[in-house]
Enzyme design. Structure first.
Site, short mmCIF file in Angstrom:
data_model
loop_
_atom_site.label_atom_id
_atom_site.label_comp_id
_atom_site.label_asym_id
_atom_site.label_seq_id
_atom_site.Cartn_x
_atom_site.Cartn_y
_atom_site.Cartn_z
CE LYS A 1 -82.77 23.11 27.02
NZ LYS A 1 -82.58 23.14 25.56
NE ARG B 1 -85.83 18.76 22.95
CZ ARG B 1 -86.11 20.06 22.89
NH1 ARG B 1 -87.32 20.49 23.14
NH2 ARG B 1 -85.18 20.92 22.56
NE ARG C 1 -88.28 31.86 25.09
CZ ARG C 1 -87.83 30.60 25.04
NH1 ARG C 1 -86.74 30.27 25.71
NH2 ARG C 1 -88.49 29.69 24.38
NE ARG D 1 -88.37 29.54 20.48
CZ ARG D 1 -87.72 28.62 21.16
NH1 ARG D 1 -86.53 28.91 21.67
NH2 ARG D 1 -88.24 27.45 21.35
NE ARG E 1 -91.58 25.08 23.11
CZ ARG E 1 -91.55 26.38 23.44
NH1 ARG E 1 -92.61 27.14 23.25
NH2 ARG E 1 -90.47 26.89 23.96
#
Ligand code: ADP
Ligand code: ZN
Length: 221
Positions: free
Chosen positions: A15, A91, A128, A157, A168
């Protein structure tokens, strides 16, 4: 009329990358609630410390706090006139209803869902890494510590640890169901297949937007 878009998708669906590219191509502002929150957290302000309690564990920030932060940004008439792309907001159903209540039906021309199956994004998130210098996103290869683009240090992150990833993704599916149904009932939802190379996904997304938002159909001369 400038394009006003909502972009949704699971964590790791690409995204952020797709939104940055699409916003540049459309000439609209890119508003990412996650980026706004991380920037606030980095300042160490009282609001930042409050946000960090949710973000670091992978919990959703309460709707009233999210709406305050969004209002501070979408409050600009110039920004609304230029058009925008909302990344990570709304969201929840309550956030979407608040957005349309404040800005009316023109709040968004289109809501794009970038669809990538949960098995695929779980692996992407675990691998990631973010460059601390240029903020570009990389997939970790064995022992790689430096960014290919600029040589900066790569790091995970803060919320890409296993428990927060699981939380999440679970929360996304729980919240997205009613939200997607509602956006569809407003006649603005389009789902795009997000599996494939970033270029291919971008082409699919751009085609979906061009088809649905008449203002950008005319070729630039
Ligand atoms: P991701 O979607 O990968 O979790 P984001 O950068 O979009 O990453 O968001 C990071 C975190 O910021 C979320 O886990 C959540 O804690 C918070 N957040 C971002 N947008 C919202 C929102 N609209 N409502 C509630 N919390 C949000
Ligand atoms: Zn870099």
């Amino acid at each position: 009329m400038a394009a006003r878009l909502i972009v949704l998708g699971r964590q790791g669906a690409g995204k952020g990358t797709q939104c940055a590219r699409l916003a540049t191509r459309l000439g609209v502002s890119h508003l990412s609630t996650g980026d706004l929150f991380r920037a606030e957290i980095a300042t160490g302000s009282p609001l930042g410390r409050q946000l960090d309690r949710y973000v670091s564990t992978g919990d959703l920030v309460p709707d009233d706090v999210v709406l305050d932060v969004v209002a501070a940004n979408l409050g600009s008439a110039a920004l609304r006139a230029r058009g925008y792309l909302l990344d990570g907001f709304p969201r929840t159903l309550a956030q979407a209803q608040a957005l349309f209540e404040v800005l009316g039906a023109g709040a968004a021309d289109l809501a794009l869902e970038i669809d990538v199956p949960v098995e695929v994004v779980g692996a992407r998130l675990a691998a990631r890494r973010i460059c601390t210098a240029c903020r570009s996103v990389a997939a970790a290869r064995d022992g790689q510590l430096r960014c290919d683009a600029c040589g900066g240090r790569l790091e995970r992150r803060a919320d890409d640890h296993d428990e927060a990833i699981a939380r999440r993704l679970w929360l996304y599916d729980e919240q997205a169901g009613p939200l997607l149904v509602w956006l569809d009932s407003q006649g603005i939802l389009v789902t795009v297949d997000g599996v494939g190379r970033p270029d291919a996904v971008h082409d699919r997304i751009y085609a979906a937007v061009a088809q649905r938002v008449p203002a950008i159909r005319a070729p630039v001369t």
